[in-house]
Design an enzyme around this catalytic site. Structure first.
Site, mmCIF file in Angstrom:
data_model
loop_
_atom_site.group_PDB
_atom_site.id
_atom_site.type_symbol
_atom_site.label_atom_id
_atom_site.label_comp_id
_atom_site.label_asym_id
_atom_site.label_seq_id
_atom_site.Cartn_x
_atom_site.Cartn_y
_atom_site.Cartn_z
ATOM 1 N N ASP A 232 0.733 -1.147 -0.101
ATOM 2 C CA ASP A 232 0.254 -0.035 0.107
ATOM 3 C C ASP A 232 0.963 0.988 -0.633
ATOM 4 O O ASP A 232 0.330 2.121 0.649
ATOM 5 C CB ASP A 232 -1.036 0.548 1.602
ATOM 6 C CG ASP A 232 -2.412 -1.305 1.113
ATOM 7 O OD1 ASP A 232 -2.796 -1.558 0.226
ATOM 8 O OD2 ASP A 232 -1.787 -1.667 2.438
ATOM 9 N N GLN B 32 1.963 -6.175 -3.282
ATOM 10 C CA GLN B 32 2.456 -5.408 -1.701
ATOM 11 C C GLN B 32 4.037 -4.876 -1.720
ATOM 12 O O GLN B 32 4.403 -4.002 -2.876
ATOM 13 C CB GLN B 32 2.899 -7.032 -1.555
ATOM 14 C CG GLN B 32 1.501 -7.841 -0.990
ATOM 15 C CD GLN B 32 1.012 -8.865 -1.601
ATOM 16 O OE1 GLN B 32 1.570 -9.315 -2.726
ATOM 17 N NE2 GLN B 32 -0.438 -8.213 -2.747
HETATM 18 P P1 IMP Z 1 -1.720 -13.296 1.951
HETATM 19 O O1 IMP Z 1 -1.023 -11.654 0.828
HETATM 20 O O2 IMP Z 1 -3.753 -12.420 1.950
HETATM 21 O O3 IMP Z 1 -2.324 -14.219 2.979
HETATM 22 O O4 IMP Z 1 -1.848 -11.644 3.428
HETATM 23 C C1 IMP Z 1 -0.718 -11.804 4.603
HETATM 24 C C2 IMP Z 1 -0.456 -10.777 4.553
HETATM 25 O O5 IMP Z 1 0.324 -9.635 3.573
HETATM 26 C C3 IMP Z 1 -1.890 -9.799 5.714
HETATM 27 O O6 IMP Z 1 -1.222 -8.543 6.204
HETATM 28 C C4 IMP Z 1 -2.746 -9.061 4.586
HETATM 29 O O7 IMP Z 1 -2.706 -7.974 5.547
HETATM 30 C C5 IMP Z 1 -0.697 -8.363 3.403
HETATM 31 N N1 IMP Z 1 -1.728 -7.878 2.534
HETATM 32 C C6 IMP Z 1 -0.966 -8.504 1.737
HETATM 33 N N2 IMP Z 1 -1.870 -7.703 0.718
HETATM 34 C C7 IMP Z 1 -1.115 -7.004 0.975
HETATM 35 C C8 IMP Z 1 -1.342 -5.529 -0.332
HETATM 36 O O8 IMP Z 1 -2.090 -5.705 -1.155
HETATM 37 N N3 IMP Z 1 -1.069 -4.684 0.833
HETATM 38 C C9 IMP Z 1 -0.955 -4.370 1.721
HETATM 39 N N4 IMP Z 1 -0.979 -5.408 2.852
HETATM 40 C C10 IMP Z 1 -1.741 -6.960 2.071
#
Ligand code: IMP
Length: 418
Positions: free
Chosen positions: A14, A216
């Site tokens: 973000d 990310q």
């Molecule tokens: P996942 O990628 O859904 O498995 O989430 C794992 C971690 O990464 C969590 O803390 C999410 O909030 C964070 N996360 C995943 N994608 C994003 C993004 O695009 N922006 C910020 N945080 C992310």
């Protein structure tokens, strides 16, 4: 020298990469995404229309060829919806999807939910099935884009995957229904599914300009982030090589995107986190709510030491700072450049998250500034300049872009990429 640039996030995601990539896209012929899936998200407003992107690079709005690399995990149903959203921009012609990219299946989302519920220390995932899709990839039971086209193979693989997940997932799935829906999606995407590695290598050798887009941020990298509070892919530069199938010297330059303060969604340590009035002000003014989940983000001061680590890790030479306008109007702005840990001053980030939680940030305090971001022709305020200079000093990278507002026009170039 190849005409390529990798753009990646240097904090917890973000950072505003979407806007920077959107700003740069018109100068590139191809934009290629290398990891992650629909856990990412950003909004682009153009011509009075709102576009919410999760999988397709927003470069599609500029007529750029968009590549979804083999390192991604793709939900084909969501992809088809996104293609519909941008149907006026010829996605059928512009999109190239790797035949090797893995598919996010409905049971991955269920597994994501179940696994999160069982954990005492939740990660706070986006619930998009990202982790389980990568687990299947490395467990060698994953379904790839190429499999969607072959109905028999798809059925065999779905059967096996569901068998392996017995006792893990709670909801039951019909193999027949999944195969029907996903095979159909595969057929609709068939023309776009190619060997994207070969396409990219050839394009780069022919001198076409390519932007490699990371999703990310570095501190969510599965190897280098604050494990286990990470996503399941390599968000740092290594991910671009394995996630696209290009040799390292095809990456001419690396640009990192840094938000002028820090935000984080999900759980895990966050040394510069702040709570209270200033945090609330920044949350509201910066509209810090997740594009994918709508969750309010945690807010903190800029941790330049985390950024320095990311710069070193990915060989970042250029920085784009986003949302610096959001800090305008504060009496003072803080930046942490080191930590106090066990009575000593250190810049080392421990590998154990429990130890990271013990870091006490050491701050440099800057006087605030006023800037509406509306008149970009004006010199930027003196105190904002000092802030930017400090970021350069502490990271060794050059700040070339600052973003002073949500729209493409509110972007100021401070230097050139050489
Ligand atoms: P996942 O990628 O859904 O498995 O989430 C794992 C971690 O990464 C969590 O803390 C999410 O909030 C964070 N996360 C995943 N994608 C994003 C993004 O695009 N922006 C910020 N945080 C992310």
């Amino acid at each position: 020298m190849f005409k390529t640039l990798a753009v990646l996030g240097l904090q917890f995601g973000d950072e505003g990469k979407g806007k920077i990539v959107d700003y740069l896209s018109s100068s590139f012929e191809i934009v290629a995404r290398y990891q992650g899936g629909a856990n990412a998200g950003h909004t682009v407003i153009t011509g009075g229309k709102v576009f919410k992107f999760h999988l397709i690079p927003s470069g599609i709005l500029h007529g750029t060829i968009c590549v979804l690399g083999n390192g991604m995990v793709i939900d084909p149903i969501q992809l088809l919806e996104e293609m519909k959203m941008v149907q006026d921009y010829s996605p059928q012609k512009k999109l190239r999807i790797s035949e090797r990219a893995h598919v996010v299946m409905p049971y991955h989302k269920e597994q994501d939910r179940v696994e999160e519920e069982k954990k005492s220390n939740r990660i706070g995932t986006t619930g998009k099935g990202i982790g389980p899709a990568y687990e299947d990839k490395y467990g060698r039971i994953g379904i790839r884009m190429v499999d969607l086209i072959n109905r028999e193979r798809l059925e065999e693989k779905v059967r096996l995957a569901l068998k392996m997940k017995e006792g893990i997932i709670e909801k039951s799935f019909s193999v027949k229904d999944i195969v029907q829906e996903y095979h159909e999606a595969g057929l609709r995407l068939k023309k776009n599914i190619i060997d994207t590695g070969e396409f990219l290598r050839k394009s780069i050798e022919e001198g076409r300009s390519v932007l490699f887009e990371g999703a990310q941020g570095t501190h969510l990298d599965v190897d280098f982030g604050m494990y286990p509070f990470v996503t399941s892919s390599n968000t740092s530069i290594g991910g671009a090589i394995t996630g696209l199938g290009i040799p390292p010297h095809y990456i001419s330059n690396v640009m990192g995107v840094v938000k002028a303060y820090t935000t984080k969604v999900g759980e895990g340590p966050f040394p510069t986190e702040i709570k209270g009035k200033i945090a609330e002000e920044i949350l509201k003014k910066g509209n810090e709510y997740g594009t994918t989940t709508g969750r309010p983000r945690r807010i903190g001061w800029l941790d330049i030491n985390l950024v320095r680590y990311s710069v070193e890790l990915s060989g970042v030479r250029y920085i784009a700072i986003s949302k610096i306008d959001i800090l305008s109007g504060l009496d003072e702005v803080k930046v942490s450049y080191a930590y106090e840990y066990n009575g000593k001053i250190t810049r080392k980030i421990p590998s154990d998250p429990a130890e990271i939680s013990k870091l006490k940030p050491v701050y440099k305090v800057f006087d605030g500034w006023e800037f509406t971001g509306k008149d970009l022709k004006h010199e930027i305020p003196k105190n904002m300049k000092k802030y930017i200079k400090f970021i350069e000093e502490k990271t060794g990278a050059k700040v070339v872009i600052i973003s002073l507002g949500a729209s493409r026009e509110d972007t100021k170039l401070l230097g050139r990429i050489k």
